[in-house]
Design an enzyme around this catalytic site. Structure first.
Site, PDB file in Angstrom:
ATOM      1  N   ARG A 302       0.762  -1.158  -0.031  1.00 34.50           N
ATOM      2  CA  ARG A 302       0.076  -0.175   0.031  1.00 34.50           C
ATOM      3  C   ARG A 302       0.882   1.231  -0.132  1.00 34.50           C
ATOM      4  O   ARG A 302       0.090   2.327  -0.227  1.00 34.50           O
ATOM      5  CB  ARG A 302      -0.954   0.063   1.254  1.00 34.50           C
ATOM      6  CG  ARG A 302      -2.127  -1.070   1.347  1.00 34.50           C
ATOM      7  CD  ARG A 302      -3.085  -0.764   2.136  1.00 34.50           C
ATOM      8  NE  ARG A 302      -2.761  -0.178   3.500  1.00 34.50           N
ATOM      9  CZ  ARG A 302      -3.165   0.995   3.969  1.00 34.50           C
ATOM     10  NH1 ARG A 302      -4.030   1.526   3.446  1.00 34.50           N
ATOM     11  NH2 ARG A 302      -2.694   1.289   4.838  1.00 34.50           N
ATOM     12  N   ASP A 303       1.991   1.068   0.322  1.00 37.00           N
ATOM     13  CA  ASP A 303       2.912   2.434   0.238  1.00 37.00           C
ATOM     14  C   ASP A 303       4.226   2.118  -0.328  1.00 37.00           C
ATOM     15  O   ASP A 303       5.319   2.649  -0.063  1.00 37.00           O
ATOM     16  CB  ASP A 303       3.269   2.837   1.618  1.00 37.00           C
ATOM     17  CG  ASP A 303       3.596   4.299   1.628  1.00 37.00           C
ATOM     18  OD1 ASP A 303       3.162   5.086   0.670  1.00 37.00           O
ATOM     19  OD2 ASP A 303       4.082   4.654   2.766  1.00 37.00           O
TER      20      ASP A 303
END
Length: 502
Positions: A302-303
């Site tokens: 997610r990042d």
């Protein structure tokens, strides 16, 4: 525990000296350095630097209480002599001061105590209250830790077995001290720490410090999922793809994650020029291999961005490792307004930003609002981020840096901007790979496993497959050699059998 009003105490030095002597805390007739006093000198209460606690009963009660709390473990209070043990003296004295003042030791004190740790709110309790089950990986990777009052020194305690010394359980301690701050962000900061004792003296590690609390709120952030990923992918099976963690610990308001220190820094610091396509391919393949491990095990990063990719070996033979596992993003999301992403916008999939293709818009149910798009997130957000990283490496430019360009591509159906990468010499296979993993809809992007078999990466994938096949053949050959044996004709006399059997 009872509390003592120091202002109400009126201690008599002689009485206190006698009381302390009966406890074995000092000897009458000695001064604070343990040397003999002359007959005209007053006997010192305890050691002179200790605080006068009060009556014999109060001293005994306080000493027993702090021993029950673990501050004096392993010491016989009837025998210890604080004149001969400055550390114990300091521990009891400081404990009393803290009880009286209710304040932590000041940051400026020269020597922080390692005999006292705060009472942390454990993540397991937090998760239990929220109805979630804590993974064994999270529980088992937590380090038993004593934190110095100023936070600059920590001591980890563990237990090992030593068969050679015939010891079933041995206590092992490691002491670490902060050297400098490596970086910071809205999530917290990262420290460089040095080992102070044992065989690992001088060894370095990085420690990420992250807040537990939501800004302006009393509730705690649940990091269990991220901690589980960190623990799982620190296994030796995965460490060629991920930054290894050595465990985590916590204070009342903070989580600390210990990690290997990679001194060559992150990929972000190397973004000063376009990279040769062959080097980009190396990096992309390694990142995709790590993503495949994560996605197969049910985790999304997610990042993913250059700042979360650490460089073990730089050009020309790159070796990169994925770090963070989205734990900083969780902290950022909780600390700021939802979807206020500082510095990572160029790597975020459009669905995270609330931008959808026409097909996806039509598929969103009427009961689901666009603001509640978290359920639409899939592991494909990591594929988009990988594409944005590849584009940045090839061109030294951010793809869709202007959100309006992103909206035109995703929502309005404009074609993928192939020109810039192609003009800089990127191969057709490379640009095709980018367009695939950065498809408008997350449903149209390939899985990480499918992406690994794209023609652009086929050469590197073939090398991995060949090595795997060779290893399997070797394993089979070794197994065959172990099971191969000579067939004996039992119809002949045993004296005629072979002298050695395979």
């Amino acid at each position: 525990m009872s509390s003592f009003d120091r202002a109400a105490l009126r201690p008599d030095p002689r009485r206190i000296a006698e009381t302390a002597s009966s406890l074995g805390l000092s000897s009458p007739g000695t001064n604070d350095r343990g040397t003999q006093q002359s007959g005209n000198e007053e006997p010192a209460p305890w050691p002179a630097e200790a605080i006068d606690i009060g009556t014999e009963k109060e001293i005994k009660e306080f000493a027993r209480q702090i021993q029950e709390e673990g501050l004096l473990n392993g010491h016989d209070l009837d025998k210890i002599d604080l004149n001969q043990n400055a550390e114990l003296s300091s521990t009891i004295t400081e404990a009393y001061r803290r009880r009286q003042s209710g304040r932590a030791q000041k940051e400026s004190e020269k020597v922080p105590l390692l005999n006292e740790s705060p009472e942390p709110e454990k993540i397991i309790d937090q998760s239990t209250r929220s109805g979630k089950v804590v993974s064994d990986l999270v529980r088992d990777s937590k380090l038993e830790t004593i934190i110095a009052s100023n936070g600059s020194v920590v001591r980890h305690i563990s237990y090992i077995s030593n068969p050679r010394m015939r010891q079933r359980r041995m206590k092992k301690e490691e002491t670490w001290r902060r050297r400098k701050k490596l970086g910071s962000g809205s999530f917290g900061c990262v420290w460089l720490e040095e080992r102070l004792d044992g065989d690992g003296t001088g060894r370095l590690r990085a420690v990420k410090e992250i807040t537990k609390s939501r800004e302006g709120k009393g509730s705690r952030i649940d990091y269990n999922r991220e901690l589980e990923a960190i623990a799982k992918f620190s296994h030796s099976k995965y460490v060629h793809c991920f930054v290894q963690s050595f465990g985590w610990y916590e204070s009342e308001n903070t989580i600390f994650i210990t990690m290997e220190y990679i001194e060559k820094g992150d990929l972000q610091s190397y973004l000063v020029r376009p990279f040769p396509e062959e080097e980009v391919k190396q990096i992309a393949f390694q990142l995709l291999e790590g993503l495949e491990y994560m996605h197969e095990n049910g985790f999304a990063h997610r990042d993913l961005k250059p700042a979360n990719i650490l460089v073990s070996e730089p050009s020309p033979n790159w070796w990169v490792k994925i770090s963070d596992f989205g734990i900083s993003k969780r902290a950022e999301e909780e600390a700021t307004a939802y979807r206020t992403f500082v510095g990572t916008r160029g790597y975020l999939a459009p669905e995270i930003l609330g931008i959808y293709s026409i097909a996806d818009m039509n598929n969103i149910s009427s009961s689901q609002t666009l603001d509640d798009s978290s359920s639409l997130y899939t592991v494909s957000v990591d594929l988009w981020a990988l594409g944005a990283i590849i584009y940045r490496l090839l061109t030294n430019e951010v793809l869709f840096g202007d959100p309006r360009d992103l909206a035109k591509y995703v929502a309005a159906g404009h074609p993928f901007p192939r020109a810039t990468a192609s003009e800089l010499g990127a191969s057709e296979a490379c640009v095709d790979f980018l367009e695939n993993i950065m498809a408008r809809s997350p449903n149209s992007r390939p899985s990480s496993s499918e992406a690994l078999h794209h023609p652009w990466l086929s050469e590197l994938q073939d090398l991995v497959d060949t090595a795997t096949d060779a290893l399997e053949e070797l394993s089979i050959a070794v197994e065959d050699s172990r099971t191969e044996h000579t067939i004996v004709d039992t119809s002949v006399a045993s004296a005629q059998w072979p002298t050695s059997l395979g």
